[in-house]
Design a protein around this motif. Structure first.
Motif, mmCIF file in Angstrom:
data_model
loop_
_atom_site.group_PDB
_atom_site.id
_atom_site.type_symbol
_atom_site.label_atom_id
_atom_site.label_comp_id
_atom_site.label_asym_id
_atom_site.label_seq_id
_atom_site.Cartn_x
_atom_site.Cartn_y
_atom_site.Cartn_z
ATOM 1 N N ASP A 159 -9.080 10.097 -1.147
ATOM 2 C CA ASP A 159 -7.787 10.207 0.322
ATOM 3 C C ASP A 159 -7.196 8.511 -0.130
ATOM 4 O O ASP A 159 -8.171 8.009 -0.968
ATOM 5 C CB ASP A 159 -8.732 9.994 0.852
ATOM 6 N N VAL A 160 -5.836 8.494 0.752
ATOM 7 C CA VAL A 160 -5.977 7.042 0.502
ATOM 8 C C VAL A 160 -6.193 6.079 1.241
ATOM 9 O O VAL A 160 -6.946 6.040 2.199
ATOM 10 C CB VAL A 160 -4.485 7.063 1.203
ATOM 11 N N ILE A 161 -6.474 5.026 0.419
ATOM 12 C CA ILE A 161 -8.448 3.716 1.606
ATOM 13 C C ILE A 161 -7.881 3.473 1.681
ATOM 14 O O ILE A 161 -6.462 2.669 2.014
ATOM 15 C CB ILE A 161 -9.192 3.248 -0.066
ATOM 16 N N SER A 162 -7.529 2.844 3.162
ATOM 17 C CA SER A 162 -6.481 3.064 4.133
ATOM 18 C C SER A 162 -7.610 1.144 5.111
ATOM 19 O O SER A 162 -6.589 0.369 5.307
ATOM 20 C CB SER A 162 -6.330 3.020 5.326
ATOM 21 N N ARG A 163 -9.047 1.047 4.715
ATOM 22 C CA ARG A 163 -8.891 -0.137 5.610
ATOM 23 C C ARG A 163 -9.963 -0.673 3.671
ATOM 24 O O ARG A 163 -10.473 0.151 2.971
ATOM 25 C CB ARG A 163 -10.379 0.222 6.401
ATOM 26 N N ALA A 164 -10.105 -1.886 4.162
ATOM 27 C CA ALA A 164 -11.157 -2.366 2.914
ATOM 28 C C ALA A 164 -12.661 -1.428 3.512
ATOM 29 O O ALA A 164 -13.100 -1.422 4.208
ATOM 30 C CB ALA A 164 -11.049 -3.443 3.479
ATOM 31 N N PRO A 165 -12.689 -1.248 2.025
ATOM 32 C CA PRO A 165 -15.000 -0.370 2.100
ATOM 33 C C PRO A 165 -15.688 -1.550 3.210
ATOM 34 O O PRO A 165 -15.667 -2.609 2.980
ATOM 35 C CB PRO A 165 -14.963 -1.019 0.695
ATOM 36 N N ALA A 166 -16.254 -0.806 3.263
ATOM 37 C CA ALA A 166 -17.812 -1.830 4.115
ATOM 38 C C ALA A 166 -18.485 -2.488 3.298
ATOM 39 O O ALA A 166 -18.820 -2.032 2.705
ATOM 40 C CB ALA A 166 -18.345 -0.484 5.062
ATOM 41 N N ARG A 167 -18.634 -3.562 4.520
ATOM 42 C CA ARG A 167 -19.867 -4.859 3.000
ATOM 43 C C ARG A 167 -20.913 -4.118 2.977
ATOM 44 O O ARG A 167 -21.298 -4.455 1.446
ATOM 45 C CB ARG A 167 -19.700 -5.439 3.658
ATOM 46 N N GLU A 168 -21.754 -3.471 3.354
ATOM 47 C CA GLU A 168 -22.607 -2.758 2.714
ATOM 48 C C GLU A 168 -22.842 -2.140 2.014
ATOM 49 O O GLU A 168 -23.551 -2.092 1.400
ATOM 50 C CB GLU A 168 -23.687 -2.756 4.492
ATOM 51 N N GLY A 193 -9.088 6.903 -5.478
ATOM 52 C CA GLY A 193 -8.222 6.938 -4.196
ATOM 53 C C GLY A 193 -7.287 5.737 -4.273
ATOM 54 O O GLY A 193 -7.428 5.256 -5.691
ATOM 55 N N VAL A 194 -6.559 5.771 -3.703
ATOM 56 C CA VAL A 194 -4.931 4.358 -4.265
ATOM 57 C C VAL A 194 -5.455 3.823 -2.222
ATOM 58 O O VAL A 194 -5.225 4.265 -1.166
ATOM 59 C CB VAL A 194 -4.124 5.227 -3.908
ATOM 60 N N GLU A 195 -5.709 2.330 -2.782
ATOM 61 C CA GLU A 195 -5.510 1.687 -1.703
ATOM 62 C C GLU A 195 -3.882 0.313 -1.789
ATOM 63 O O GLU A 195 -4.082 0.095 -1.815
ATOM 64 C CB GLU A 195 -7.008 0.199 -2.041
ATOM 65 N N ASP A 196 -3.858 0.667 -0.455
ATOM 66 C CA ASP A 196 -1.879 0.331 -0.210
ATOM 67 C C ASP A 196 -2.422 -0.915 0.271
ATOM 68 O O ASP A 196 -3.514 -1.648 1.344
ATOM 69 C CB ASP A 196 -1.753 0.917 1.170
ATOM 70 N N LEU A 197 -2.169 -1.997 -0.400
ATOM 71 C CA LEU A 197 -2.780 -3.511 0.030
ATOM 72 C C LEU A 197 -0.615 -3.832 0.540
ATOM 73 O O LEU A 197 -1.020 -5.440 1.142
ATOM 74 C CB LEU A 197 -2.386 -4.139 -1.451
ATOM 75 N N GLY A 198 -0.090 -3.698 0.215
ATOM 76 C CA GLY A 198 1.010 -3.131 1.335
ATOM 77 C C GLY A 198 2.292 -4.291 0.254
ATOM 78 O O GLY A 198 2.520 -4.257 -0.811
ATOM 79 N N GLY A 199 3.488 -3.686 0.702
ATOM 80 C CA GLY A 199 4.491 -5.053 0.291
ATOM 81 C C GLY A 199 4.663 -3.837 -1.638
ATOM 82 O O GLY A 199 5.445 -4.704 -2.318
ATOM 83 N N GLY A 200 4.364 -2.700 -1.762
ATOM 84 C CA GLY A 200 4.541 -1.942 -2.206
ATOM 85 C C GLY A 200 3.431 -2.204 -3.656
ATOM 86 O O GLY A 200 3.656 -1.785 -4.383
ATOM 87 N N LEU A 201 1.918 -3.031 -3.181
ATOM 88 C CA LEU A 201 1.053 -3.426 -4.220
ATOM 89 C C LEU A 201 0.457 -2.090 -3.734
ATOM 90 O O LEU A 201 -0.159 -2.457 -2.701
ATOM 91 C CB LEU A 201 1.315 -4.671 -3.848
ATOM 92 N N GLN A 207 0.321 10.021 -5.699
ATOM 93 C CA GLN A 207 0.372 9.884 -4.687
ATOM 94 C C GLN A 207 1.720 8.820 -4.131
ATOM 95 O O GLN A 207 1.872 9.424 -2.867
ATOM 96 C CB GLN A 207 -0.651 8.956 -4.694
ATOM 97 N N LEU A 208 1.960 8.225 -5.099
ATOM 98 C CA LEU A 208 2.501 6.828 -4.884
ATOM 99 C C LEU A 208 4.320 7.614 -4.546
ATOM 100 O O LEU A 208 4.969 7.070 -5.086
ATOM 101 C CB LEU A 208 2.636 5.854 -4.793
ATOM 102 N N GLY A 209 4.484 8.793 -5.507
ATOM 103 C CA GLY A 209 5.468 9.298 -5.956
ATOM 104 C C GLY A 209 5.793 8.904 -6.852
ATOM 105 O O GLY A 209 7.219 8.871 -7.902
ATOM 106 N N TYR A 210 5.224 8.598 -7.862
ATOM 107 C CA TYR A 210 5.241 8.219 -9.460
ATOM 108 C C TYR A 210 4.872 9.029 -10.689
ATOM 109 O O TYR A 210 4.198 9.857 -10.038
ATOM 110 C CB TYR A 210 5.068 6.724 -9.762
#
Ligand SMILES: [Zn+2]
Length: 358
Positions: A3-12, A21-29, A77-80
């Motif tokens: 799954d695309v990880i949309s949030r930062a992983p829980a601290r615990e 998975g893939v974490e989207d960090l914004g701006g194509g990163l 998943q990112l189209g590449y």
């Protein structure tokens, strides 16, 4: 899975970052964790900078089919696809960062860039891989008062030959990167900054406009990077590492993009923790050596190890090796600071004691 990880992983959950998975960090990163089976690090982060021109990667992972397939899937998943990779910008020579790039380049067009100070390590790795010499981290053990441990480490490595690691290629990169080089990509600019310590040619990539630091293993969120665990041993590795940490404080603070562990908001916060950790360790090491003379092995045996404060003798041989090397690195910093003196015995063993006049 995947799954695309949309949030930062829980601290615990300290290992959530390593889940595939893939974490989207914004701006194509995007952050893509690749597996490191049989390694306590669990995974290595590859950062994909994507755009119309294709994909540029920071670090590449370990040359394993599992890692290559995971990378292909994540890029899919990112189209590449793997053929869209233009560049591998590698932070340092360790196998979990470098070797998948070399493997992929045998059939694909991506070019590999590595810090120029890693030349010496790469040459030594080839010598070791060809069986012409032992790794420096074993060669150094007798001088640290740990000749017996050297035997145990050799035996452990021989056991490993029973279930061999994948055969790794150690070809040269396409480009050797000089300190301060500005890499202009279509979507962002990365400044390569030489940060010796973890290895002598380690580099981080600073995206000043984007407020990002691709830190490799220089600044890790959960653990302190091993110091100087490299084929060619260098007494000044920890002095250099502490200097490389302070260098990060001279840059504007940035989001921390580590090679192992989750993304966090402040590089400076973690750098300050790492500096404090080493100062505490220097104090403890000074206290032990002031009652000396001691070898690095004897000093390591008098210090607590890991978060659980275990005794050196309770660690396995490879971790004892890391602990003794780590202790030697701290003793050498104290010598540079004039707080300890080092005397080498006729047998070639280094002994440390309080510097005269202190
Ligand atoms: Zn690593």
């Amino acid at each position: 899975m995947n799954d695309v990880i949309s949030r930062a992983p829980a601290r615990e959950d300290r290992n959530a970052w390593a889940e595939s998975g893939v974490e989207d960090l914004g701006g194509g990163l995007h952050r893509i964790p690749l597996p490191l089976p049989n390694d306590s690090l669990t995974a290595v982060n590859v950062y994909a900078i994507t755009g119309e021109h294709g994909v540029d990667l920071v670090d590449a992972g370990m040359a394993l089919d599992l890692a290559r397939d995971r990378l292909a899937e994540a890029l899919g998943q990112l189209g590449y696809g793997l053929p869209d990779i233009r560049n591998f910008f590698i932070t340092h020579i360790h196998q979990d960062h470098y070797t998948l790039a070399v493997q992929l380049r045998t059939t694909l067009r991506g070019e590999i860039t590595l810090g120029e100070e890693e030349r010496v390590n790469l040459a030594a790795i080839r010598e070791v891989a060809a069986g012409r010499r032992e790794p420096g981290f074993i060669e150094m053990l007798p001088a640290l008062g740990a000749a017996e441990l050297a035997g145990q480490v050799r035996a452990a490595l021989t056991d490993d030959l029973a279930n061999p690691a994948p055969s790794l290629r150690w070809d040269d990169p396409d480009h050797w990167l000089a300190d301060g080089t500005l890499i202009d990509l279509p979507s962002r600019s990365l400044r390569a900054i030489h940060t010796p310590g973890h290895t002598r040619g380690h580099v981080v990539f600073h995206d000043e406009a984007g407020g990002l630091l691709f830190a490799g293993d220089h600044v890790l969120p959960h653990i302190t990077p091993s110091i100087g665990f490299q084929p060619v041993i260098n007494r000044q590795a920890l002095s250099q590492y502490l200097g490389s940490l302070r260098l990060m404080l001279a840059l504007p603070d940035a989001r921390l993009l580590p090679a192992h562990g989750p993304v966090s908001e402040s590089t400076h916060a973690r750098v300050n923790e790492l500096l404090a950790h080493h100062e505490l360790r220097l104090e403890q090491t000074l206290a032990v050596a002031s009652a000396g003379p001691v070898t690095a092995f004897a000093a390591a045996a008098a210090l607590p190890w890991t978060r659980r404060k275990r005794a050196l003798a309770d660690l396995d041989p490879m971790n004892q090796l890391l602990a003794v090397g780590e202790t030697a690195a701290h003793l050498e910093v104290l010598v540079v600071r004039g707080q300890l003196a080092r005397v080498t015995s006729p047998e070639g063993v280094d002994f440390y004691s309080q510097a005269v006049g202190r």
